[in-house]
Design a protein around this motif. Structure first.
Motif, mmCIF file in Angstrom:
data_model
loop_
_atom_site.group_PDB
_atom_site.id
_atom_site.type_symbol
_atom_site.label_atom_id
_atom_site.label_comp_id
_atom_site.label_asym_id
_atom_site.label_seq_id
_atom_site.Cartn_x
_atom_site.Cartn_y
_atom_site.Cartn_z
ATOM 1 N N LEU A 116 -1.869 1.789 -5.114
ATOM 2 C CA LEU A 116 -1.570 3.218 -5.081
ATOM 3 C C LEU A 116 -2.802 4.028 -4.675
ATOM 4 C CD1 LEU A 116 0.327 3.274 -8.480
ATOM 5 C CD2 LEU A 116 1.348 3.234 -6.200
ATOM 6 N N HIS A 117 -2.607 4.909 -3.726
ATOM 7 C CA HIS A 117 -3.654 5.826 -3.263
ATOM 8 C C HIS A 117 -3.153 7.241 -3.526
ATOM 9 C CE1 HIS A 117 -5.903 2.822 -0.687
ATOM 10 N NE2 HIS A 117 -4.806 2.155 -1.035
ATOM 11 N N PHE A 118 -3.665 7.871 -4.575
ATOM 12 C CA PHE A 118 -3.265 9.232 -4.942
ATOM 13 C C PHE A 118 -4.177 10.234 -4.227
ATOM 14 C CE2 PHE A 118 -1.997 6.603 -8.568
ATOM 15 C CZ PHE A 118 -0.703 7.034 -8.808
ATOM 16 N N TRP A 119 -3.624 10.983 -3.297
ATOM 17 C CA TRP A 119 -4.388 11.951 -2.515
ATOM 18 C C TRP A 119 -4.104 13.376 -2.962
ATOM 19 C CZ3 TRP A 119 -8.141 11.513 1.101
ATOM 20 C CH2 TRP A 119 -8.449 10.210 1.502
ATOM 21 N N ILE A 136 0.859 -1.187 0.000
ATOM 22 C CA ILE A 136 0.000 0.000 0.000
ATOM 23 C C ILE A 136 0.895 1.237 0.000
ATOM 24 C CG2 ILE A 136 -1.795 1.281 1.219
ATOM 25 C CD1 ILE A 136 -2.711 -1.448 2.359
ATOM 26 N N ILE A 137 0.633 2.122 -0.958
ATOM 27 C CA ILE A 137 1.436 3.321 -1.165
ATOM 28 C C ILE A 137 0.538 4.562 -1.047
ATOM 29 C CG2 ILE A 137 2.973 4.545 -2.761
ATOM 30 C CD1 ILE A 137 4.074 1.787 -2.053
ATOM 31 N N GLY A 138 0.941 5.520 -0.240
ATOM 32 C CA GLY A 138 0.252 6.803 -0.139
ATOM 33 C C GLY A 138 1.024 7.849 -0.928
ATOM 34 N N ILE A 139 0.335 8.529 -1.855
ATOM 35 C CA ILE A 139 0.993 9.499 -2.731
ATOM 36 C C ILE A 139 0.308 10.857 -2.583
ATOM 37 C CG2 ILE A 139 1.579 10.072 -5.126
ATOM 38 C CD1 ILE A 139 1.429 6.991 -5.630
ATOM 39 N N ALA A 140 1.111 11.893 -2.391
ATOM 40 C CA ALA A 140 0.609 13.254 -2.236
ATOM 41 C C ALA A 140 0.667 13.979 -3.579
ATOM 42 C CB ALA A 140 1.433 14.007 -1.198
ATOM 43 N N VAL A 141 -0.488 14.280 -4.125
ATOM 44 C CA VAL A 141 -0.580 15.088 -5.342
ATOM 45 C C VAL A 141 -0.831 16.511 -4.845
ATOM 46 C CG1 VAL A 141 -1.741 15.416 -7.546
ATOM 47 C CG2 VAL A 141 -1.511 13.102 -6.587
ATOM 48 N N VAL A 142 0.258 17.227 -4.621
ATOM 49 C CA VAL A 142 0.186 18.543 -3.987
ATOM 50 C C VAL A 142 -0.006 19.605 -5.060
ATOM 51 C CG1 VAL A 142 1.327 20.179 -2.444
ATOM 52 C CG2 VAL A 142 1.761 17.721 -2.199
ATOM 53 N N GLU A 143 -1.061 20.390 -4.895
ATOM 54 C CA GLU A 143 -1.369 21.462 -5.838
ATOM 55 C C GLU A 143 -1.384 22.791 -5.090
ATOM 56 O OE1 GLU A 143 -4.708 22.676 -9.178
ATOM 57 O OE2 GLU A 143 -5.137 21.071 -7.762
#
Length: 131
Positions: free
Chosen positions: A84-87, A8-15
């Protein structure tokens, strides 16, 4: 023989201000040289959104908060199967005004299409272009 569970991967899509926070993977290890959003493996009992926030802070020095799950995708690479969990994340306070650390940089949505991301990111990039 039992297949191992996906990592399980947590990914920060920071805008921030129409720009996204992007870095480049190191020259060793899986997917070397590819562009990436900050993120990594979840610790035991850590939620993917908390992982994305923690990893972003560790990798970039930028404090963020998770806003919403953009996409969840399981993908099998030769080296591992990942969940993948793109947050979608936003900087806390004025953090988005500061230059990020450790080789990360701010890029526009148009620039995302010119970068070389891992194959598993394709649906996310398509989603970001449509927003």
């Amino acid at each position: 023989m039992q297949t191992p569970s996906p990592q399980i991967i947590g990914i920060a899509v920071v805008e921030s201000a129409g720009r996204f926070l992007v870095g480049q993977r190191g020259s060793d290890g899986p997917l070397a040289g590819y562009d990436e959003f900050p993120g990594g493996k979840c610790c035991a009992d850590e939620t993917p959104d908390a992982c994305a926030v923690r990893e972003c802070g560790e990798e970039t020095g930028l404090a963020v908060e998770a806003v919403e799950l953009l996409l969840r995708r399981e993908f099998a690479y030769a080296h591992a199967t990942v969940d993948l969990h793109f947050w979608r994340c936003r900087p806390v306070g004025t953090a988005g005004d500061e230059p990020p650390e450790h080789g990360f940089r701010w890029v526009t949505a148009d620039e995302l299409a010119t970068l070389r991301f891992p194959e598993a990111n394709a649906p996310l990039l398509e989603l970001l272009r449509s927003l």
